[in-house]
Structures are given as C-alpha cells and as structure tokens.
Design a protein around this motif. Structure first.
Motif, mmCIF file in Angstrom:
data_model
loop_
_atom_site.group_PDB
_atom_site.id
_atom_site.type_symbol
_atom_site.label_atom_id
_atom_site.label_comp_id
_atom_site.label_asym_id
_atom_site.label_seq_id
_atom_site.Cartn_x
_atom_site.Cartn_y
_atom_site.Cartn_z
ATOM 1 N N PHE A 228 0.838 -1.192 0.000
ATOM 2 C CA PHE A 228 0.000 0.000 0.000
ATOM 3 C C PHE A 228 0.876 1.246 0.000
ATOM 4 C CE2 PHE A 228 -2.492 -3.322 2.083
ATOM 5 C CZ PHE A 228 -3.653 -3.287 1.318
ATOM 6 N N LYS A 229 0.368 2.317 -0.612
ATOM 7 C CA LYS A 229 1.135 3.563 -0.662
ATOM 8 C C LYS A 229 1.332 4.116 0.740
ATOM 9 C CE LYS A 229 1.367 8.016 -3.002
ATOM 10 N NZ LYS A 229 1.614 8.847 -1.803
ATOM 11 N N THR A 230 0.284 4.056 1.555
ATOM 12 C CA THR A 230 0.410 4.512 2.945
ATOM 13 C C THR A 230 -0.264 3.509 3.870
ATOM 14 O OG1 THR A 230 -1.619 5.841 2.835
ATOM 15 C CG2 THR A 230 0.446 6.951 2.295
ATOM 16 N N THR A 231 0.338 3.303 5.026
ATOM 17 C CA THR A 231 -0.203 2.422 6.048
ATOM 18 C C THR A 231 0.012 3.051 7.415
ATOM 19 O OG1 THR A 231 0.310 0.437 4.753
ATOM 20 C CG2 THR A 231 -0.117 0.122 7.093
ATOM 21 N N SER B 282 -5.601 -2.177 23.772
ATOM 22 C CA SER B 282 -6.146 -2.942 24.890
ATOM 23 C C SER B 282 -6.909 -4.145 24.363
ATOM 24 C CB SER B 282 -7.075 -2.070 25.741
ATOM 25 O OG SER B 282 -8.182 -1.628 24.985
ATOM 26 N N ASN B 283 -6.969 -5.179 25.174
ATOM 27 C CA ASN B 283 -7.719 -6.394 24.855
ATOM 28 C C ASN B 283 -7.313 -7.016 23.527
ATOM 29 O OD1 ASN B 283 -9.369 -6.292 27.231
ATOM 30 N ND2 ASN B 283 -10.566 -4.668 26.262
ATOM 31 N N ASN B 284 -6.023 -6.894 23.186
ATOM 32 C CA ASN B 284 -5.475 -7.523 21.983
ATOM 33 C C ASN B 284 -6.079 -6.996 20.683
ATOM 34 O OD1 ASN B 284 -5.717 -9.952 24.253
ATOM 35 N ND2 ASN B 284 -3.706 -9.774 23.295
ATOM 36 N N LEU B 285 -6.615 -5.774 20.723
ATOM 37 C CA LEU B 285 -7.160 -5.134 19.522
ATOM 38 C C LEU B 285 -6.178 -4.100 19.006
ATOM 39 C CD1 LEU B 285 -10.942 -4.307 20.088
ATOM 40 C CD2 LEU B 285 -9.967 -6.097 18.645
ATOM 41 N N ARG B 286 -6.045 -4.026 17.698
ATOM 42 C CA ARG B 286 -5.304 -2.927 17.096
ATOM 43 C C ARG B 286 -6.026 -2.476 15.826
ATOM 44 N NH1 ARG B 286 0.207 -6.124 16.518
ATOM 45 N NH2 ARG B 286 -0.465 -6.392 18.665
ATOM 46 N N PHE B 287 -5.626 -1.347 15.309
ATOM 47 C CA PHE B 287 -6.298 -0.763 14.153
ATOM 48 C C PHE B 287 -5.297 -0.454 13.048
ATOM 49 C CE2 PHE B 287 -9.159 -0.183 17.651
ATOM 50 C CZ PHE B 287 -10.418 -0.320 17.091
ATOM 51 N N ILE B 288 -5.716 -0.723 11.830
ATOM 52 C CA ILE B 288 -4.891 -0.469 10.649
ATOM 53 C C ILE B 288 -5.684 0.408 9.689
ATOM 54 C CG2 ILE B 288 -3.696 -1.500 8.680
ATOM 55 C CD1 ILE B 288 -3.529 -4.113 10.307
ATOM 56 N N THR B 289 -5.032 1.402 9.123
ATOM 57 C CA THR B 289 -5.613 2.219 8.053
ATOM 58 C C THR B 289 -4.674 2.170 6.864
ATOM 59 O OG1 THR B 289 -6.714 3.712 9.610
ATOM 60 C CG2 THR B 289 -6.381 4.521 7.367
ATOM 61 N N VAL B 290 -5.194 1.799 5.705
ATOM 62 C CA VAL B 290 -4.385 1.745 4.485
ATOM 63 C C VAL B 290 -5.072 2.534 3.374
ATOM 64 C CG1 VAL B 290 -3.340 -0.495 5.043
ATOM 65 C CG2 VAL B 290 -5.473 -0.418 3.724
#
Length: 265
Positions: free
Chosen positions: A3-6, A15-23
């Motif tokens: 991806f061009k940006t990540t 928290s609670n083993n959650l994460r967020f990704i934006t591409v």
C-alpha cells in the motif's frame, strides 16, 4: 503490491489484543480501516489463520468488537484451549451509504477491498499472518451476503466460508438501506445473488455453513437458500436457532462459526 500509505495503532495504547490499521486502497479511492484481534503471543515465525468478519448495514470497523465483544470471546476460548489461536480481521465495508453490499459500486470496488486488500494489509502488519495462513470469511446480514458471495467467487483464496442471518439476494438490502436498489445493480447479475454465485463458482466452492434465527426477518430467504442447495446437491451446513436479527444472536453464534473454521485449520 504494498500500500502507498499504512498507519497502525501504537501498541502502548492498545487494549484487549485489539489494534487498528488504516491503508490507502485504490479499490476504495482512499483510505480503509481494519480492526484486528491478534491472539496473545503471536510471533513473526508463526503461521496463524486469518478470519475476516464482515459487519452489516449501518456498521463500521468497530461493530464486531464493540457490539458483540468477539475479541473477548475469542480470547477466552483460545486461553481455555477451546479454540486454536487465530487472527480476526474486522474491516469496514467502505462506508458507502447505509451499506456498500461489499460489491462494485459507483466506481468503487468494495469486493476487492475485502478479498484482496484486507488479507494483504493483515499480512503486511500483523505477526504470524503469512501468505500461507489459512484464510476464512464470515459476516452477519449484509456481511453474510458479502462473505458467502465473496467466499465463493474467490474460492481459491478461502479455506471455508460462513454466514449469519444473511441477506441471500440483493433486493433484500432494501429491507435495511434507504439508497435506491438501482445503485447496487451489478453488470453481472450473478453477483447479485448468493445461490447464483454458488452455482457459477461451484467447482471452487469452499466448505459452507450458514445459520439464521427463527424470528429473523431473513429466515425465509435462508431457508430458501438451504433448499436450493439441497436440490442442487451442494454440500453445506445450515442451522436455525432461537433469536432474531440482533447482536445478542450474533455474539452467541459467531462462536459456532469460529469453531467451524477451526476444523479446517
């Protein structure tokens, strides 16, 4: 192609083993978000299965985690040895109208966003997500429509597929969305119907299961899909349970889907 940006969330604030990704995705003509549950202890050397969970109309990237707590459920089952470790990717549908239908729409390719971009984003950013990680897809309502249809159309990518309280044919989206049905129309009408898609891609159809609540407004459509598959000799699992078109149903029965997928790891 990367991806061009990540952007990925800072572990310090997760928290609670959650994460967020934006591409940034050409299929979305902009950015797309993915919420990801990562099982504790996942290491780069591991090969961890990936489950994609699709939300329904009105929802977004947070729906499965913050309306059903699926990450908490998965974490508990994994910790107790009732499920093997798995990565759960919960993308937005592209946020078109009340729901994109996970289709090609107005020049946006919400289908390829799910089938191609989401797995690639997970593999690029999450420890244990590999090219040979078994890949699965499921969803609820509109997300069930997307999961069953995309799972069949891209059957060479997915190990198994599942739907919960699924829309089974495109006209049913009008039970929920205010956008005119004409905006959802596809160039290939096969893409507008789950059974038509199953027939067209029968030779690559992965193992299929789907379920619906007996008080759900979509129950008769799910029963009809079940009967059509029986008549066509298509192997599948279909179940009915008490409940309606509601988060309490999906929060409970997503466990069955995760266990179904685990049987194909």
């Amino acid at each position: 192609m990367p991806f061009k940006t990540t952007e990925i969330s800072n572990p310090q604030f997760e928290s609670n083993n959650l994460r967020f990704i934006t591409v940034k995705s050409p299929n979305l003509k902009g950015r797309g978000d993915i919420c990801v549950y990562v099982p504790p202890g996942a290491k780069p050397a591991d090969t961890v299965p990936i489950v994609i969970l699709l939300h329904g109309v009105y929802g977004s990237v947070w729906s499965w985690s913050h309306s059903a707590g699926v990450h908490l459920t998965a974490n508990e089952l994994i910790a107790n040895g009732e499920l093997p470790p798995m990565i759960i990717a919960m993308p937005s549908d592209g946020l078109w109208g009340d729901g994109s239908g996970y289709l090609l729409n107005s020049g946006y390719n919400f289908e390829k966003w799910i089938a191609e971009d989401v797995p690639m984003a997970i593999r690029e950013n999450i420890a244990g997500a590999k090219k040979d990680s078994p890949l699965f897809i499921s969803g609820l309502s509109m997300g069930g429509f997307g999961a069953l249809r995309i799972g069949a159309k891209y059957g060479h990518l997915f190990r198994a597929v599942s739907g919960m309280s699924s829309i089974t044919s495109l006209p049913q989206i009008k039970l929920f969305a205010e956008e005119p049905l004409k905006y959802y129309a596809q160039d290939n009408v096969v893409d507008e119907d789950v059974f038509a898609t199953f027939k067209h891609y029968r030779n690559q159809l992965p193992p299929v299961r789907f379920d619906c609540g007996v008080n759900d407004l979509l129950i008769r459509y799910n029963r009809d899909l079940h009967q059509k598959m029986l008549q066509a000799g298509m192997p599948h699992i279909y179940e009915e349970h008490g409940g309606g078109h509601e988060w309490s149903y999906w929060a409970k029965h997503v466990i069955t889907t995760l266990r179904f997928f685990a049987s194909y790891f």
